[in-house]
Design a protein around this motif. Structure first.
Motif, mmCIF file in Angstrom:
data_model
loop_
_atom_site.group_PDB
_atom_site.id
_atom_site.type_symbol
_atom_site.label_atom_id
_atom_site.label_comp_id
_atom_site.label_asym_id
_atom_site.label_seq_id
_atom_site.Cartn_x
_atom_site.Cartn_y
_atom_site.Cartn_z
ATOM 1 N N SER A 33 0.843 -1.208 0.000
ATOM 2 C CA SER A 33 0.000 0.000 0.000
ATOM 3 C C SER A 33 0.873 1.251 0.000
ATOM 4 O O SER A 33 0.587 2.228 -0.697
ATOM 5 C CB SER A 33 -0.908 0.035 1.227
ATOM 6 N N GLN A 37 0.997 4.295 -2.748
ATOM 7 C CA GLN A 37 0.821 5.678 -2.297
ATOM 8 C C GLN A 37 1.988 6.541 -2.798
ATOM 9 O O GLN A 37 1.791 7.643 -3.307
ATOM 10 C CB GLN A 37 0.822 5.667 -0.767
ATOM 11 N N GLU A 40 1.617 7.286 -6.426
ATOM 12 C CA GLU A 40 0.628 8.357 -6.680
ATOM 13 C C GLU A 40 1.227 9.716 -6.326
ATOM 14 O O GLU A 40 1.005 10.699 -7.039
ATOM 15 C CB GLU A 40 -0.643 8.093 -5.864
ATOM 16 N N GLU A 41 2.030 9.755 -5.246
ATOM 17 C CA GLU A 41 2.655 11.042 -4.860
ATOM 18 C C GLU A 41 3.657 11.480 -5.923
ATOM 19 O O GLU A 41 3.704 12.646 -6.301
ATOM 20 C CB GLU A 41 3.357 10.887 -3.507
ATOM 21 N N GLU A 46 -4.185 10.688 -8.571
ATOM 22 C CA GLU A 46 -4.730 9.456 -7.990
ATOM 23 C C GLU A 46 -4.887 8.413 -9.081
ATOM 24 O O GLU A 46 -5.396 8.702 -10.164
ATOM 25 C CB GLU A 46 -6.100 9.744 -7.377
ATOM 26 N N GLU A 49 -9.400 4.898 -7.164
ATOM 27 C CA GLU A 49 -10.451 5.713 -6.524
ATOM 28 C C GLU A 49 -10.466 5.451 -5.029
ATOM 29 O O GLU A 49 -10.514 4.295 -4.604
ATOM 30 C CB GLU A 49 -11.822 5.380 -7.126
ATOM 31 N N LYS A 50 -10.442 6.521 -4.263
ATOM 32 C CA LYS A 50 -10.404 6.391 -2.797
ATOM 33 C C LYS A 50 -11.653 5.661 -2.283
ATOM 34 O O LYS A 50 -12.768 5.938 -2.722
ATOM 35 C CB LYS A 50 -10.372 7.779 -2.155
ATOM 36 N N GLY A 51 -11.435 4.696 -1.399
ATOM 37 C CA GLY A 51 -12.554 4.018 -0.723
ATOM 38 C C GLY A 51 -13.306 3.020 -1.582
ATOM 39 O O GLY A 51 -14.292 2.453 -1.136
ATOM 40 N N SER A 52 -12.909 2.809 -2.822
ATOM 41 C CA SER A 52 -13.672 1.864 -3.668
ATOM 42 C C SER A 52 -13.366 0.424 -3.262
ATOM 43 O O SER A 52 -12.222 0.075 -2.983
ATOM 44 C CB SER A 52 -13.342 2.090 -5.153
ATOM 45 N N ARG A 53 -14.390 -0.420 -3.211
ATOM 46 C CA ARG A 53 -14.233 -1.856 -2.872
ATOM 47 C C ARG A 53 -15.162 -2.658 -3.761
ATOM 48 O O ARG A 53 -16.380 -2.473 -3.645
ATOM 49 C CB ARG A 53 -14.625 -2.139 -1.407
ATOM 50 N N LEU A 55 -11.428 -2.512 -5.646
ATOM 51 C CA LEU A 55 -10.724 -1.303 -6.094
ATOM 52 C C LEU A 55 -11.109 -0.932 -7.524
ATOM 53 O O LEU A 55 -11.235 -1.800 -8.376
ATOM 54 C CB LEU A 55 -9.218 -1.541 -6.042
ATOM 55 N N THR A 58 -8.928 5.051 -11.477
ATOM 56 C CA THR A 58 -9.360 6.322 -12.057
ATOM 57 C C THR A 58 -9.018 6.277 -13.543
ATOM 58 O O THR A 58 -8.356 5.335 -14.009
ATOM 59 C CB THR A 58 -8.578 7.485 -11.409
#
Ligand code: BEZ
Length: 304
Positions: A33, A37, A40-41, A46, A49-53, A55, A58
């Motif tokens: 993870s 991250q 992406e930085e 991004e 997508e944040k919080g997608s389950r 995943l 984008t």
């Protein structure tokens, strides 16, 4: 950005789940993870997508995934080809689909080996989709197959288009039909197609040719390989469609009839890694064309 970031991202994108991706990569989930991250930085966008389950990627993530795969394929090609260039002994590994053995493959290999006796040639029977993977992994240098592919890391040169013919048992009602067969004549037939797997295969090529003529055979049975299909035809268990060179396989209880439909052709393709310009491949292609010249087979010459 390192190559490992690409590998990690592809695993996460394909598994759509960090735990499964970490298992596949033989690592723990928290460092995986963190690496995503970090990626992406570095990119400043991004990718997931944040919080997608499960995943979801984008738009930028989908774009990155497609190109990351191409980059890794190119790295793998570069490795295989550099090893090939660096080797002192000259080797040529050829993958081929079984049906090409009944066509010009034996003559081509013999002519090549007579002209270049210093090159050690090895032959490996494999389906077209297996050839793709084997080319990418450097297990073969060229594949003679029948399926077109969109894979950007493989270059496929069309050698020729072969007419398809129907193989029937000698007492089949269609044997007496004058003037060749049409696909629509096969509508109530029990059709044997091969190979069952891996797909897509010659079986799908035959089904697509039938589909294009709006023909649905009575029953379609998938069998493991060409020889099984021919044996079942001989036993009166159905008919099969094969490239015309397979007629060289004489079988006491099998007769062949040409298909007259304009699109009933199967291509023979010469597949190589996109960047590979080695002299062995150029010489092999020249051997193919010289056999075609001798036999009066029409072709459009290409250079590597
Ligand atoms: C052919 O029959 O045209 C052929 C078969 C295998 C390799 C190259 C060409």
């Amino acid at each position: 950005m390192e190559l490992r970031h690409l590998r990690y991202f592809i695993a996460v994108a394909e598994e759509r789940n960090y735990t499964r991706a970490a298992e596949r990569l033989h690592m723990a989930q928290p460092p995986l993870s963190r690496q995503i991250q970090q990626l992406e930085e570095m990119l400043g966008v991004e990718l997931i997508e944040k919080g997608s389950r499960p995943l979801r990627l984008t738009e930028a993530g989908e774009f990155f995934l497609a190109h990351a795969r191409t980059v890794l394929d190119q790295v793998r090609d570069l490795k295989a080809m550099t090893q090939r260039v660096g080797k002192l002994e000259r080797k040529l590994s050829i993958g081929f689909v079984a049906s090409t053995l009944y066509g010009e493959l034996p003559d081509i290999v013999r002519r090549y080996s007579e002209r270049f006796p210093e090159v050690e040639v090895t032959l490996h029977e494999m389906m077209t989709v297996e050839q793709m993977q084997a080319l990418k992994e450097g297990r073969i240098d060229v594949g003679f197959g029948r399926l077109k592919s969109e894979d950007p890391s493989i270059r496929r040169i069309l050698l020729r288009n072969e007419r398809m013919v129907v193989a029937l048992s000698p007492n089949h009602r269609l044997v007496e039909r004058q003037g060749g067969l049409r696909l629509r004549d096969l509508v109530h037939e029990k059709l044997l197609v091969y190979p069952k797997s891996p797909r897509p295969s010659f079986a799908d090529q035959v089904l697509a040719v039938l589909g294009e003529a709006n023909v649905t055979p009575g029953v379609v049975t998938e069998v493991r390989e060409l020889q099984i299909a021919m044996g079942l035809v001989a036993a009166g268990q159905g008919i099969t469609i094969v490239p015309e060179s397979v007629q060289a396989m004489h079988h006491r209880n099998v007769v062949y009839r040409p298909l007259e439909d304009k699109h009933a052709f199967s291509p023979i393709l010469f597949g190589v890694r996109h960047m590979d310009r080695s002299p062995e491949l150029g010489n092999l292609l020249a051997a193919v064309y010289s056999i075609y010249d001798d036999l009066g087979i029409a072709y459009t010459p290409e250079t590597l």
